[in-house]
Design an enzyme around this catalytic site. Structure first.
Site, PDB file in Angstrom:
ATOM      1  N   HIS A   1       0.812  -1.211   0.000  1.00  0.00           N
ATOM      2  CA  HIS A   1       0.000   0.000   0.000  1.00  0.00           C
ATOM      3  C   HIS A   1       0.854   1.274   0.000  1.00  0.00           C
ATOM      4  O   HIS A   1       0.356   2.355  -0.300  1.00  0.00           O
ATOM      5  CB  HIS A   1      -0.973  -0.002   1.199  1.00  0.00           C
ATOM      6  CG  HIS A   1      -0.336   0.292   2.521  1.00  0.00           C
ATOM      7  ND1 HIS A   1       0.038  -0.694   3.397  1.00  0.00           N
ATOM      8  CD2 HIS A   1      -0.030   1.464   3.123  1.00  0.00           C
ATOM      9  CE1 HIS A   1       0.542  -0.136   4.484  1.00  0.00           C
ATOM     10  NE2 HIS A   1       0.513   1.178   4.342  1.00  0.00           N
TER      11      HIS A   1
ATOM     12  N   ASP B   1       0.078  -7.620   1.406  1.00  0.00           N
ATOM     13  CA  ASP B   1       0.484  -6.224   1.501  1.00  0.00           C
ATOM     14  C   ASP B   1       2.006  -6.077   1.512  1.00  0.00           C
ATOM     15  O   ASP B   1       2.562  -5.275   2.262  1.00  0.00           O
ATOM     16  CB  ASP B   1      -0.123  -5.552   2.735  1.00  0.00           C
ATOM     17  CG  ASP B   1       0.041  -4.035   2.703  1.00  0.00           C
ATOM     18  OD1 ASP B   1       0.011  -3.465   1.603  1.00  0.00           O
ATOM     19  OD2 ASP B   1       0.218  -3.432   3.785  1.00  0.00           O
TER      20      ASP B   1
ATOM     21  N   GLY C   1       3.925   6.457   8.733  1.00  0.00           N
ATOM     22  CA  GLY C   1       5.186   6.461   7.996  1.00  0.00           C
ATOM     23  C   GLY C   1       6.077   5.288   8.310  1.00  0.00           C
ATOM     24  O   GLY C   1       7.066   5.040   7.619  1.00  0.00           O
ATOM     25  N   ASN C   2       5.766   4.560   9.383  1.00  0.00           N
ATOM     26  CA  ASN C   2       6.533   3.363   9.727  1.00  0.00           C
ATOM     27  C   ASN C   2       6.145   2.159   8.886  1.00  0.00           C
ATOM     28  O   ASN C   2       6.803   1.121   8.958  1.00  0.00           O
ATOM     29  CB  ASN C   2       6.330   3.000  11.203  1.00  0.00           C
ATOM     30  CG  ASN C   2       7.080   3.918  12.141  1.00  0.00           C
ATOM     31  OD1 ASN C   2       6.501   4.861  12.653  1.00  0.00           O
ATOM     32  ND2 ASN C   2       8.346   3.661  12.354  1.00  0.00           N
ATOM     33  N   SER C   3       5.080   2.262   8.121  1.00  0.00           N
ATOM     34  CA  SER C   3       4.648   1.133   7.292  1.00  0.00           C
ATOM     35  C   SER C   3       5.782   0.694   6.376  1.00  0.00           C
ATOM     36  O   SER C   3       6.375   1.495   5.659  1.00  0.00           O
ATOM     37  CB  SER C   3       3.438   1.525   6.447  1.00  0.00           C
ATOM     38  OG  SER C   3       2.290   1.666   7.237  1.00  0.00           O
TER      39      SER C   3
ATOM     40  N   LEU D   1      -7.731 -24.282  -5.854  1.00  0.00           N
ATOM     41  CA  LEU D   1      -8.634 -25.348  -6.301  1.00  0.00           C
ATOM     42  C   LEU D   1      -9.525 -24.896  -7.441  1.00  0.00           C
ATOM     43  O   LEU D   1      -9.997 -25.710  -8.232  1.00  0.00           O
ATOM     44  CB  LEU D   1      -9.526 -25.802  -5.140  1.00  0.00           C
ATOM     45  CG  LEU D   1      -8.866 -26.571  -4.000  1.00  0.00           C
ATOM     46  CD1 LEU D   1      -9.926 -26.940  -2.961  1.00  0.00           C
ATOM     47  CD2 LEU D   1      -8.181 -27.815  -4.519  1.00  0.00           C
ATOM     48  N   GLY D   2      -9.774 -23.606  -7.508  1.00  0.00           N
ATOM     49  CA  GLY D   2     -10.672 -23.094  -8.536  1.00  0.00           C
ATOM     50  C   GLY D   2     -12.123 -23.045  -8.092  1.00  0.00           C
ATOM     51  O   GLY D   2     -13.038 -23.104  -8.923  1.00  0.00           O
TER      52      GLY D   2
END
Length: 397
Positions: free
Chosen positions: A142, A175, A255-257, A312-313
């Site tokens: 993100h 993510d 901002g630490n992400s 598996l679909g």
């Protein structure tokens, strides 16, 4: 007659005195005792010298082998190379200070734009961790999502221009993303083993929130919980994948992400994230993707540019419980064309009650078993169709 030959000592000829009358001589003998002791002492000294020399050579060889083995062991991991070194004597520092000085060199700031932000502007949107010295960086997806330009600022490059980064690949469900800058000999972080993390362990979060003036920000706390399982649903398939998170009370700001969550040894044990578990992000509760979970995802992105998950679909499966509550399983609402389930004969309205010889009671249990397999595996499956039990072998794609 008594035989005295046994008591005759070794002698040497010394001197012959001739009698005055010339009729005979007198022989004098001197024992070799003094020479014998001297020789014994010399032999002892030589033995000690040889023993000391051989011991020193052996000890040096063993120490050298152990040191080489330790270096080899530390560099054997794909993620454990080029550990940053501050050149500072850290013996008197507390663990948080040591970790901050070392790991902050491997944490970068990431600024994103769509070519409308000038270089040098303090508009950082997140952080990243250098994990390979030739410029590979892991961050949160993100952080870079929806932008075309990614600028990376090194922790020691406050007065220098940022590097342009290219996207190697990403995984929206976990993510995580991998980007790369063209810069050699960067200080790469050491990835630890999050399975060894325990509640109460020291947790140190490092990131670059809110621009240059806050780069290398450090917060500390403890590990509040381990194995926090958060399920993320893929909207295209309805399949839910469960991720293992670490919970900490160390402050994790926006901002630490993408920054590092470390242990006292300076090893990265998690990647800070505010997206996964966002509903639970309140004061005193921060979350990080466990590094063991992240390693597999990073490896897949490095190899394929994306994460290939076994599938598996089956679209939007639902938990099933019969009216008498005696039968539990997974209700198949729809199958994807040309997927493993359809090719094996699975149809809509089937109820999967057993998979890989394990009785299934929910879609999460089914997905957990699927995740333990690799693409191409053929797995036995038992379903109920119109009240009858039918067996299939599903090929995972």
């Amino acid at each position: 007659m008594k035989d005295d030959s046994r008591i005759v000592e070794d002698v040497q000829w010394h001197e012959i005195e001739t009698k005055k009358d010339g009729l005979g001589g007198k022989i004098k003998f001197r024992k070799k005792k003094d020479n014998y002791i001297f020789v014994k002492i010399c032999k002892g000294v030589i033995f000690v010298l040889i023993a000391a020399l051989s011991g020193g050579i052996t000890g040096g060889y063993i120490s050298s082998k152990k040191y080489s083995s330790a270096i080899e062991s530390n560099n054997s991991s794909f993620f454990q190379s080029n550990k940053a070194s501050t050149g500072v004597n850290n013996a008197s520092q507390n663990p948080i200070t040591r970790v901050a000085e070392t790991v902050s060199q491997s944490v970068v700031g990431i600024n994103n734009s769509n070519d409308n932000i000038l270089d040098g502007e303090n508009n950082y949107s997140g952080s990243g961790i250098i994990f390979k010295s030739d410029g590979y960086i892991v961050t949160n997806y993100h952080v870079i999502k929806g932008t075309s330009k990614h600028l990376v600022k090194l922790s020691n490059g406050k007065n220098s221009k940022p590097f342009n980064a290219k996207v190697i690949g990403y995984d929206s469900m976990s993510d995580l993303a991998v980007i790369k800058i063209d810069a050699p000999n960067l200080p790469a972080a050491v990835f630890g083993d999050s399975s060894k993390v325990q509640v109460g362990d020291t947790a140190i979060a490092i990131g670059n929130p809110l621009g240059d003036e806050f780069s290398g920000s450090v917060t500390a706390g403890i590990i509040s919980a381990v194995n926090r399982n958060i399920g993320i649903q893929d909207p295209s398939t309805g399949v839910t994948t469960t991720y293992n998170l670490l919970q900490t009370d160390a402050a994790i700001n926006p901002g630490n992400s993408g920054g590092a969550l470390c242990n006292e040894s300076g090893e990265v044990i998690g990647i800070n994230s505010l997206k996964i578990g966002a509903d639970e992000n309140v004061e005193g509760m921060g979350f990080a993707i466990s590094i063991n979970e992240a390693k597999n995802i990073i490896n897949s992105i490095m190899k394929n540019g994306r994460v290939i998950r076994p599938d598996l679909g089956i679209i939007n499966p639902e938990d099933y419980v019969s009216e008498d509550k005696k039968t539990k399983g997974v209700f198949v609402k729809q199958v994807k064309d040309d997927a493993g389930a359809q090719e094996s004969g699975i149809k809509a309205n089937d109820i999967i009650v057993e998979f890989d010889s394990v009785k299934i009671q929910s879609k999460n249990e089914l997905q957990d078993i699927v995740n333990r397999h690799k693409v191409g595996d053929s797995v036995p499956c038992k379903v109920i169709r119109n009240g009858k039990i039918i067996r299939f072998n599903i090929k995972i794609k």
